[in-house]
Design an enzyme around this catalytic site. Structure first.
Site, short mmCIF file in Angstrom:
data_model
loop_
_atom_site.label_atom_id
_atom_site.label_comp_id
_atom_site.label_asym_id
_atom_site.label_seq_id
_atom_site.Cartn_x
_atom_site.Cartn_y
_atom_site.Cartn_z
N GLU A 84 -14.71 18.75 -27.30
CA GLU A 84 -14.68 17.29 -27.23
C GLU A 84 -16.08 16.74 -27.46
O GLU A 84 -17.06 17.41 -27.12
CB GLU A 84 -14.24 16.85 -25.83
N ASP A 114 0.83 -1.20 0.00
CA ASP A 114 0.00 0.00 0.00
C ASP A 114 0.86 1.25 0.00
O ASP A 114 1.95 1.26 0.56
CB ASP A 114 -0.85 0.03 1.28
N HIS A 150 -0.21 16.95 -20.41
CA HIS A 150 0.00 16.12 -21.61
C HIS A 150 -0.18 16.94 -22.90
O HIS A 150 0.32 16.55 -23.95
CB HIS A 150 -0.85 14.85 -21.59
N LYS A 155 -14.76 16.85 -32.13
CA LYS A 155 -13.55 16.92 -31.30
C LYS A 155 -12.46 17.61 -32.09
O LYS A 155 -11.93 17.05 -33.05
CB LYS A 155 -13.08 15.52 -30.89
N LYS A 177 -1.57 16.25 -13.62
CA LYS A 177 -2.59 17.18 -13.16
C LYS A 177 -3.78 16.40 -12.59
O LYS A 177 -3.94 15.24 -12.98
CB LYS A 177 -3.02 18.13 -14.29
N HIS A 222 -4.37 23.07 -19.60
CA HIS A 222 -3.94 22.91 -21.00
C HIS A 222 -4.05 24.20 -21.81
O HIS A 222 -3.13 24.59 -22.53
CB HIS A 222 -4.78 21.84 -21.70
C1 BG6 Z 1 -7.58 15.82 -19.61
C2 BG6 Z 1 -8.90 16.19 -19.02
O1 BG6 Z 1 -6.54 16.49 -18.95
O2 BG6 Z 1 -7.58 16.15 -21.00
C3 BG6 Z 1 -10.03 15.49 -19.73
O3 BG6 Z 1 -8.91 15.86 -17.63
C4 BG6 Z 1 -9.97 15.75 -21.20
O4 BG6 Z 1 -11.29 15.86 -19.20
C5 BG6 Z 1 -8.58 15.47 -21.74
O5 BG6 Z 1 -10.92 14.92 -21.84
C6 BG6 Z 1 -8.47 15.93 -23.19
O6 BG6 Z 1 -7.28 15.46 -23.71
P1 BG6 Z 1 -7.11 15.20 -25.27
O7 BG6 Z 1 -5.68 14.83 -25.42
O8 BG6 Z 1 -8.07 14.11 -25.62
O9 BG6 Z 1 -7.48 16.49 -25.94
#
Ligand code: BG6
Length: 498
Positions: free
Chosen positions: A224, A96, A186, A353, A156, A248
């Site tokens: 999205e 754990d 990311h 998207k 995050k 982001h």
């Molecule tokens: C994440 C969010 O950081 O990024 C998500 O928590 C979101 O809610 C995602 O869907 C979007 O990432 P991408 O790479 O699909 O645009």
């Protein structure tokens, strides 16, 4: 995929320790990225991957990872030989996260395995555990870099407001040096996002236009089609402002707005990003209604499928007023950007998207061709980040025929002809951690500054009891037209090919 023939440095051998090794992030992102990186020699073959998990044998973990690869990364070819080679690097440490003896066992494993002392500790676990893991590592003597590097990777959300973000920074910095902490956003790992910097600073035609004299406004967006999937418990306390804009999209805004750094090194780039954040105009409470939009999806149809309303999602309270769409109109008060609106918006369950940055230029000052023609449209330069990266330039051209009537001409340059050439964000970011390049990771001061910017909006929204709705699968967001009413061209709703 990143390939070794791109003359990218093969990282030194490392112990890649994953906390939460049986979780979703590991299955969907980390393991597929490591498989591809090992196959093409970006991760040294003497590296090892140590999964920290509970109540599972090594074999059970391996079976789960292999099934995950088939389900989430079917494009990765994986025959038995390849899997044998990869899985021989995988070890487990059972225990754990709040058990001190687990960290001792981890230290012993690293010792008995011998070889490199380098270690990357990847926290693929809920943020509430980050501080505890850091302390556990320190108490087990795993933080000092006497014989090899020790790097902590976290995901995050980095806090949920300024106070919690600075508390987290303080907690981690009590254990690790800031240079050992890698905060992953990311979006910064997406090749098309990094390409923004290359477009800006490797092309001399951009710089003369890149300022308030030629640009009317900028829209940075991420729409999205997905809803909140299985993440209601997190999302209902977060909402689109925290989930996408504070992280982001504000990071992208800093890349678009920053001055050229003196060199392409982590601190030179992050210093310039930080200057942008410091210049963002702070909101007075009475401006928030005018400068922001928030809304929540109602039921609707996406790709011919009926989807339910946000409040009908599992684990969401029927009277939740959490925003699944947010837009904020920022201003950057500096010499370059004074008076140029930066409109950042993001929504779930939208029509398509698409993530992009749209630079809208000012209108031509005078219509020379006014006898028959419509007024020429203002030019736009669009950096498409996904689904297919690329750049689009909208110009006016003469319509064929005997008049000087004009029409819009759209020039489209895809970023990569073959989507397979494009590396996954996690491959890039993990390679950067292994080679010690912090350029694409957020520094503690950037995180705190961006929270301080959105804090007044969070305060204004926190006690609301109702929220506007939009039908899923549409662009019917109440108030977006008003937010962009004085922007040339108004609200730019992205479509797949423009
Ligand atoms: C994440 C969010 O950081 O990024 C998500 O928590 C979101 O809610 C995602 O869907 C979007 O990432 P991408 O790479 O699909 O645009």
């Amino acid at each position: 995929m990143v390939t070794a023939d791109q003359a990218i440095q093969t990282a030194d051998p490392s112990n890649i320790v994953i906390f939460g090794a049986a979780g979703d992030l590991s299955k969907r992102k980390l393991i597929p990225a490591l498989v591809r990186m090992m196959c093409c020699g970006l991760v040294h073959s003497d590296s090892r991957i140590l999964g920290v998990l509970r109540n599972r044998s090594r074999q059970e973990w391996l079976d789960q990872l292999r099934a995950g690869l088939q389900e989430f990364s079917p494009h990765i070819e994986m025959d038995d030989d390849k899997w044998q080679r990869f899985s021989s690097c995988l070890k487990i440490v059972d225990g754990d996260l709040d058990d001190e003896t687990m960290y001792q066992r981890l230290a012993e494993s690293l010792e008995t395995l011998g070889g490199t002392k380098n270690a990357m500790f990847y926290c693929a676990i809920p943020p509430a555990w980050y501080g505890k893991v850091a302390k556990g590592l320190r108490n087990a003597g795993l933080v000092h870099e006497d014989e090899g590097y020790r790097r902590l990777v976290i995901e995050k959300p980095f806090g949920s407001d300024l106070e919690t973000a600075s508390a987290l920074n303080t907690e981690l910095q009590a254990v690790f040096d800031e240079n050992q902490i890698y905060r992953i956003d990311h979006y910064l790992g997406k090749e098309s996002v990094q390409n923004l910097l290359v477009y800006r600073f490797a092309n001399s035609i951009m710089e003369p236009l890149w300022n308030r004299n030629y640009i009317d406004h900028i829209q940075i967006s991420a729409s999205e089609t997905l809803g909140i999937e299985y993440r209601a418990k997190y999302y209902d306390h977060s909402g689109a402002l925290r989930d996408m804009i504070q992280s982001h999209l504000m990071q992208m805004m800093t890349l678009v707005a920053m001055e050229p750094p003196v060199e392409f090194t982590a601190d030179a780039v992050r210093d310039e990003k930080m200057k942008v954040l410091r210049a963002v105009r702070r909101f007075e409470p009475e401006q928030i209604k005018k400068q922001t939009v928030s809304a929540q999806y109602a039921s609707g149809t996406i790709n011919n499928e009926q989807v339910s309303a946000y409040v009908a999602e599992e684990n969401v309270s029927p009277d939740s007023a959490t925003e699944t769409f947010a837009a904020v109109r920022f201003y950057i008060d500096n010499w370059r950007w004074q008076g140029v609106p930066f409109i950042l918006w993001s929504g779930k369950r939208m029509k398509s998207k698409v993530s992009e940055v749209m630079i809208r230029f000012r209108k031509p000052p005078f219509n020379l061709f006014d006898s028959h023609a419509s007024v020429p449209a203002a030019n736009a330069l669009v950096f498409r980040l996904q689904p297919e990266g690329g750049i689009v330039l909208r110009l006016n051209a003469k319509k064929p025929g005997l008049t000087t009537d004009n029409e819009e001409m759209v020039m489209h340059a895809p970023y990569a002809a073959d989507a397979e050439e494009v590396a996954d964000a996690y491959e890039i970011l993990m390679h950067d951690v292994l080679t010690g390049d912090r350029t694409l990771f957020s520094r503690s001061d950037e995180i705190e500054e961006s929270w301080s910017i959105v804090e007044p909006i969070l305060d204004a929204w926190k006690d609301r009891v109702s929220i506007e709705r939009y039908r899923a699968g549409t662009w019917d967001i109440p108030d977006m037209d008003e937010l962009t009413s004085d922007c040339v061209g108004g609200w730019h709703k992205p479509s797949i090919y423009d």
